[in-house]
Design a protein around this motif. Sequence first.
Motif, PDB file in Angstrom:
ATOM      1  N   HIS A 193      29.238  46.523  62.702  1.00 37.99           N
ATOM      2  CA  HIS A 193      28.867  46.024  61.376  1.00 37.99           C
ATOM      3  C   HIS A 193      28.299  47.146  60.513  1.00 37.99           C
ATOM      4  O   HIS A 193      27.420  46.928  59.686  1.00 37.99           O
ATOM      5  N   GLU A 194      28.851  48.332  60.689  1.00 41.38           N
ATOM      6  CA  GLU A 194      28.432  49.468  59.883  1.00 41.38           C
ATOM      7  C   GLU A 194      29.036  49.363  58.492  1.00 41.38           C
ATOM      8  O   GLU A 194      30.125  48.840  58.328  1.00 41.38           O
ATOM      9  N   PRO A 195      28.354  49.892  57.464  1.00 36.72           N
ATOM     10  CA  PRO A 195      28.956  49.945  56.125  1.00 36.72           C
ATOM     11  C   PRO A 195      30.027  51.029  56.086  1.00 36.72           C
ATOM     12  O   PRO A 195      29.732  52.216  56.104  1.00 36.72           O
ATOM     13  N   ARG A 196      31.300  50.635  56.039  1.00 35.38           N
ATOM     14  CA  ARG A 196      32.404  51.600  56.069  1.00 35.38           C
ATOM     15  C   ARG A 196      33.154  51.654  54.746  1.00 35.38           C
ATOM     16  O   ARG A 196      34.123  52.392  54.625  1.00 35.38           O
ATOM     17  N   GLY A 197      32.742  50.870  53.770  1.00 29.59           N
ATOM     18  CA  GLY A 197      33.449  50.847  52.493  1.00 29.59           C
ATOM     19  C   GLY A 197      32.893  49.746  51.616  1.00 29.59           C
ATOM     20  O   GLY A 197      31.828  49.196  51.878  1.00 29.59           O
ATOM     21  N   ASN A 198      33.657  49.409  50.574  1.00 24.72           N
ATOM     22  CA  ASN A 198      33.182  48.438  49.582  1.00 24.72           C
ATOM     23  C   ASN A 198      33.938  47.129  49.607  1.00 24.72           C
ATOM     24  O   ASN A 198      33.636  46.231  48.839  1.00 24.72           O
ATOM     25  N   GLY A 199      34.944  47.037  50.457  1.00 30.09           N
ATOM     26  CA  GLY A 199      35.799  45.867  50.463  1.00 30.09           C
ATOM     27  C   GLY A 199      35.532  44.931  51.625  1.00 30.09           C
ATOM     28  O   GLY A 199      34.489  44.993  52.274  1.00 30.09           O
ATOM     29  N   PRO A 200      36.510  44.079  51.923  1.00 29.85           N
ATOM     30  CA  PRO A 200      36.307  42.985  52.872  1.00 29.85           C
ATOM     31  C   PRO A 200      36.702  43.303  54.314  1.00 29.85           C
ATOM     32  O   PRO A 200      36.733  42.407  55.140  1.00 29.85           O
ATOM     33  N   ALA A 201      37.031  44.536  54.632  1.00 28.76           N
ATOM     34  CA  ALA A 201      37.481  44.857  55.990  1.00 28.76           C
ATOM     35  C   ALA A 201      36.366  44.614  57.001  1.00 28.76           C
ATOM     36  O   ALA A 201      35.182  44.808  56.715  1.00 28.76           O
ATOM     37  N   HIS A 202      36.775  44.195  58.196  1.00 31.20           N
ATOM     38  CA  HIS A 202      35.831  44.150  59.321  1.00 31.20           C
ATOM     39  C   HIS A 202      36.337  45.133  60.373  1.00 31.20           C
ATOM     40  O   HIS A 202      37.536  45.312  60.559  1.00 31.20           O
ATOM     41  N   TYR A 203      35.398  45.763  61.082  1.00 32.65           N
ATOM     42  CA  TYR A 203      35.721  46.942  61.873  1.00 32.65           C
ATOM     43  C   TYR A 203      35.372  46.767  63.345  1.00 32.65           C
ATOM     44  O   TYR A 203      34.483  45.987  63.717  1.00 32.65           O
TER      45      TYR A 203
END
Length: 320
Positions: free
Chosen positions: A218-228
């Motif tokens: 749940h790291e901040p990887r961008g500004n959109g809706p992707a889950h990682y």
Amino acid sequence: MTDQYGRPVRYLRISLTDRCNLRCRYCMPEQGVALCAHADLLRYEEIVAIARAALDCGIDTFKLTGGEPLVRRGVPLLVAALKKLPGTRQVTLTTNGLLLGDQLDALVAAGLDAVNVSLDTLDETQYHTLTRRAFAPGAVVDTVRAAARRLPVKINAVLLPETADQWLPLARLAADPGVDVRFIEQMPIGKGEADPGLAGDKVLAVLRREWPDLVPCHEPRGNGPAHYYKSAELTGRIGFIDAVSHRFCASCNRLRLTCTGMLRPCLCYDDGTDLRALLRGGAGPDVLKKAVEQAIAAKPEGHCFGAGHGSRQTMSRIGG
């Protein structure tokens, strides 16, 4: 600002052109592309004026898209102008990567914060078939690696039935420092409406056979809706943007500005506000700000994919 459903809206995708040097089958038709006249495109100073109004409404993140944005001249100048606006948090770019290498120095110098590179396959024959153009995907990978030494880079791969054998090769690029790989469900817009979609869950099951330790992060990887997801064997992350199978409308944070100046609250609908007409009619900052406020207030609760009454435009016209 928040919309009527309490969602904060802080992200504006700005299409610079409907032109592209590829003809990806889910985005643009091969023949009969009705391209906008140059005079109909927003001028850079008009985009900056709209961005300034958006900042006044709390939007602080801008994504430059197309078509292929780098076929338009002077993109680094626009990046620099947006970065200079008080309150701008981030300016990023989505590109197919073919022109990125030649402009990378200028974009970095202008202050670009990150870049997304669209790449659906590493197989040269598949690449030619999908894009209808004879470029080499290996050259795009080389550019990705060069860019990743200077900027955060994400590879975006649209999930297509014919590229199932490429999911693992693409995912392995997340072993490169600074590179995340994201798989995107095909939007049922334009040509994509008639094509069968693939769910991200199917890809995740395949990837977990290669990396059994893939777990959500749940790291901040961008500004959109992707889950990682992360694995100890990968430096980067594997992401999924699955708007169709796992709709994320409840957390949607964006508006879209087409290259001709239509401000759209949702990708799925053709509704929007003609900001070009306002600007060229002499509208000042207060009028522009009010128009952005109204667009935020008009955001629908959710998309209409599957309902049969969504946008009739191609992704290249909307801003992919």
